[in-house]
Design an enzyme around this catalytic site. Structure first.
Site, short mmCIF file in Angstrom:
data_model
loop_
_atom_site.label_atom_id
_atom_site.label_comp_id
_atom_site.label_asym_id
_atom_site.label_seq_id
_atom_site.Cartn_x
_atom_site.Cartn_y
_atom_site.Cartn_z
N ARG A 28 17.70 -13.75 20.71
CA ARG A 28 16.40 -14.46 20.70
C ARG A 28 15.22 -13.55 21.05
NH1 ARG A 28 19.88 -18.06 23.04
NH2 ARG A 28 20.48 -19.74 21.62
N LYS A 45 3.94 -8.01 12.46
CA LYS A 45 4.64 -8.72 11.38
C LYS A 45 5.95 -7.99 11.10
CE LYS A 45 1.10 -10.84 8.43
NZ LYS A 45 0.60 -10.83 7.05
N GLU A 101 -3.81 1.80 1.01
CA GLU A 101 -4.16 0.86 2.09
C GLU A 101 -5.38 1.35 2.87
OE1 GLU A 101 -2.90 -2.11 2.75
OE2 GLU A 101 -0.84 -2.14 2.01
N LYS A 107 -7.46 -2.52 12.13
CA LYS A 107 -6.35 -3.49 12.18
C LYS A 107 -6.30 -4.15 13.55
CE LYS A 107 -1.97 -4.91 10.67
NZ LYS A 107 -0.84 -4.72 9.78
N GLU A 133 -2.67 -15.00 11.52
CA GLU A 133 -3.19 -15.13 10.15
C GLU A 133 -3.59 -16.54 9.78
OE1 GLU A 133 -1.49 -12.29 7.25
OE2 GLU A 133 -1.53 -13.95 5.84
N ARG A 149 -7.46 -12.57 9.51
CA ARG A 149 -6.42 -11.58 9.17
C ARG A 149 -6.15 -11.55 7.66
NH1 ARG A 149 -0.87 -10.17 12.61
NH2 ARG A 149 -0.20 -8.48 11.26
N ASN A 184 -5.47 -8.82 3.28
CA ASN A 184 -4.75 -9.04 2.02
C ASN A 184 -5.59 -8.71 0.79
OD1 ASN A 184 -2.60 -9.91 3.52
ND2 ASN A 184 -3.13 -12.07 3.37
N HIS A 210 -3.98 -7.82 -2.45
CA HIS A 210 -2.54 -8.01 -2.25
C HIS A 210 -1.93 -9.12 -3.10
CE1 HIS A 210 -2.79 -5.08 0.88
NE2 HIS A 210 -1.54 -5.28 1.26
N HIS A 242 1.03 -7.88 -5.13
CA HIS A 242 2.42 -8.36 -5.05
C HIS A 242 2.94 -8.73 -6.43
CE1 HIS A 242 1.79 -9.43 -0.55
NE2 HIS A 242 2.34 -8.25 -0.68
N HIS A 276 4.05 -0.29 -3.13
CA HIS A 276 3.10 -1.25 -2.56
C HIS A 276 1.64 -0.77 -2.61
CE1 HIS A 276 1.81 -4.51 0.01
NE2 HIS A 276 1.21 -3.63 0.79
N1 NAD Z 1 4.69 -5.48 8.69
C1 NAD Z 1 3.54 -5.27 8.08
O1 NAD Z 1 2.46 -5.64 8.56
C2 NAD Z 1 3.56 -4.52 6.78
C3 NAD Z 1 2.35 -4.07 6.23
C4 NAD Z 1 2.41 -3.32 5.05
C5 NAD Z 1 3.63 -3.03 4.47
N2 NAD Z 1 4.78 -3.49 5.03
C6 NAD Z 1 6.10 -3.17 4.45
O2 NAD Z 1 6.28 -1.76 4.52
C7 NAD Z 1 7.18 -1.36 3.50
C8 NAD Z 1 6.67 -0.11 2.83
O3 NAD Z 1 6.58 0.91 3.79
P1 NAD Z 1 6.53 2.44 3.36
O4 NAD Z 1 5.55 2.61 2.29
O5 NAD Z 1 6.40 3.21 4.61
O6 NAD Z 1 7.95 2.67 2.66
P2 NAD Z 1 9.36 3.21 3.17
O7 NAD Z 1 9.66 2.82 4.55
O8 NAD Z 1 10.33 2.84 2.11
O9 NAD Z 1 9.15 4.79 3.12
C9 NAD Z 1 8.92 5.43 1.89
C10 NAD Z 1 9.86 6.62 1.70
O10 NAD Z 1 9.42 7.68 2.54
C11 NAD Z 1 10.52 8.22 3.26
N3 NAD Z 1 9.97 8.79 4.49
C12 NAD Z 1 9.53 8.12 5.58
N4 NAD Z 1 8.95 8.97 6.45
C13 NAD Z 1 9.04 10.20 5.91
C14 NAD Z 1 8.60 11.48 6.33
N5 NAD Z 1 7.90 11.65 7.46
N6 NAD Z 1 8.86 12.54 5.52
C15 NAD Z 1 9.51 12.36 4.34
N7 NAD Z 1 9.93 11.18 3.88
C16 NAD Z 1 9.69 10.10 4.66
C17 NAD Z 1 11.45 7.07 3.43
O11 NAD Z 1 12.78 7.50 3.63
C18 NAD Z 1 11.30 6.34 2.10
O12 NAD Z 1 12.14 6.94 1.12
C19 NAD Z 1 7.32 -2.54 2.56
O13 NAD Z 1 8.58 -3.15 2.77
C20 NAD Z 1 6.22 -3.50 3.00
O14 NAD Z 1 6.54 -4.85 2.78
C21 NAD Z 1 4.76 -4.21 6.18
ZN ZN Z 2 -0.29 -3.88 2.23
#
Ligand code: NAD
Ligand code: ZN
Length: 336
Positions: free
Chosen positions: A114, A136, A178, A217, A227, A231, A235, A238, A242, A254
């Protein structure tokens, strides 16, 4: 640089070059007398996990990198390890990696027993400026992205801009998508900085970019953690983004999809800014159009489970540095 975030729980985001070499200096108080499990993906594991696990004597759980792993199977494997390692309520999870790792490890922390504590160590630009802050957490299910999740704020976010040196350029660009969003919705100076750099020289000034994005942020999630209103400004681009991700079967990343979304909305609702948005996007080799028609994208949006009723809310930036939420009848959205 330390940015304090005051939400339902209060925590610091620390942005410091080289901090991964001295985890205990920054996060020691969260690691004393408790077990820690590092969760990471295979690429980040190779690059950084050893360095960290040695300092804090933590076990490491590794899964295959990529959005395709942000699912119930990986989550289930994480729970199995948490059980095997006897991780109790007083122990802690460390999410080391990009947004995929942060989202799924955060969701595991939100739900295990939990809810237990977790720390974010974001290693992509997108994770450093966006997903690691604000609480999130989520996984994807076959019906859609991020459909299962929870709000769960981390205990601390440790952001080392040095990690961006190993990031492939296209993934760096994705994070810039972003960052451009933050500039457009809140900060003309940030936008101008991005609009006068490019993919080859932005890393020189990236610490300032990260700091500014996290401050924006922070301001927005402090005002509206769950949100209900403001917040939603985050988006911008977005809803369409999406849809682009979905139409491309997630081959368009993304941040790139968000760039397309921001461009399409701007072209329709703030045409005087179209060129500014387009030229900034292009400096980072990000796309502004995809091979899908607006009607194809609208069909995907119409199916989106999160869309309430006959209306659609979307974000428009009419002046660089400020944005508004607008609502209109879905049938009229993006129509001539
Ligand atoms: N929680 C939130 O508020 C929020 C906001 C925006 C996006 N997201 C989520 O984030 C995700 C996308 O995140 P992302 O773009 O970081 O993708 P990701 O985590 O898939 O990373 C992208 C790639 O980079 C590699 N990588 C990571 N760090 C590295 C480094 N320092 N050097 C070399 N390679 C590296 C990873 O192994 C992966 O292959 C999505 O699932 C999205 O839904 C969440
Ligand atoms: Zn985003």
């Amino acid at each position: 640089m330390t940015i304090n975030v005051k939400t339902s729980s209060t925590y610091d985001v620390i942005i410091e070059r080289g901090l991964l070499n001295d985890i205990n200096k920054y996060a020691g108080k969260f690691l004393e007398n408790r077990k820690a499990l590092i969760i990471t993906d295979d690429i980040v594991n190779e690059l950084y996990a050893d360095k960290i696990s040695k300092q804090i004597n933590a076990d490491v759980f590794v899964f295959e990198n990529g959005e395709k792993s942000k699912n119930i199977e990986t989550l289930s494997a994480i729970y199995t390890v948490l059980a095997k390692e006897n991780i109790t309520r007083k122990d802690i999870i460390i999410a080391l990696g990009g947004g995929v790792v942060g989202d799924i490890a955060g969701y595991a922390a939100a739900t295990w027993l939990r809810g237990i504590d977790y720390i974010q160590i974001p290693t992509t630009l997108l994770a450093q400026i966006d997903s690691s802050v604000g609480g999130k957490t989520a996984i994807d299910i076959p019906a859609g992205k991020n459909l299962v999740g929870a709000f769960k704020q981390p205990k601390i976010v440790l952001c080392d801009p040095e990690t961006l040196n190993t990031l492939p350029k296209n993934i760096l660009a994705d994070g810039i998508g972003e960052a451009i969003k933050y500039g457009l919705i809140r900060d003309k100076n940030l936008f101008d900085l991005l609009a006068t750099h490019n993919l080859d020289n932005i890393l020189t000034d990236i610490d300032g970019v990260i700091t500014r994005c996290v401050e924006i942020k922070r301001d927005i999630v402090e005002a509206d953690e769950f949100e209900k209103g403001e917040r939603m400004l985050l988006n911008f681009g977005h809803t369409l983004g999406h849809a682009v991700e979905k139409c491309s079967n997630f081959t368009i990343a993304h941040g790139s999809a968000v760039a397309i979304g921001m461009y399409l909305i701007t072209k329709k609702y703030a045409p005087n800014l179209t060129e500014h948005v387009q030229s900034c996007i292009l400096r980072y080799n990000l796309p502004f159009t995809a091979d899908f028609s607006v009607s194809e994208l609208l069909a995907v949006i119409a199916l989106d489970k999160k869309r309430a009723g006959a209306n659609i809310s979307y974000i428009v930036c009419e002046e660089i540095g400020s944005a508004q939420i607008r609502t209109e009848i879905f049938e009229n959205f993006l129509q001539e």
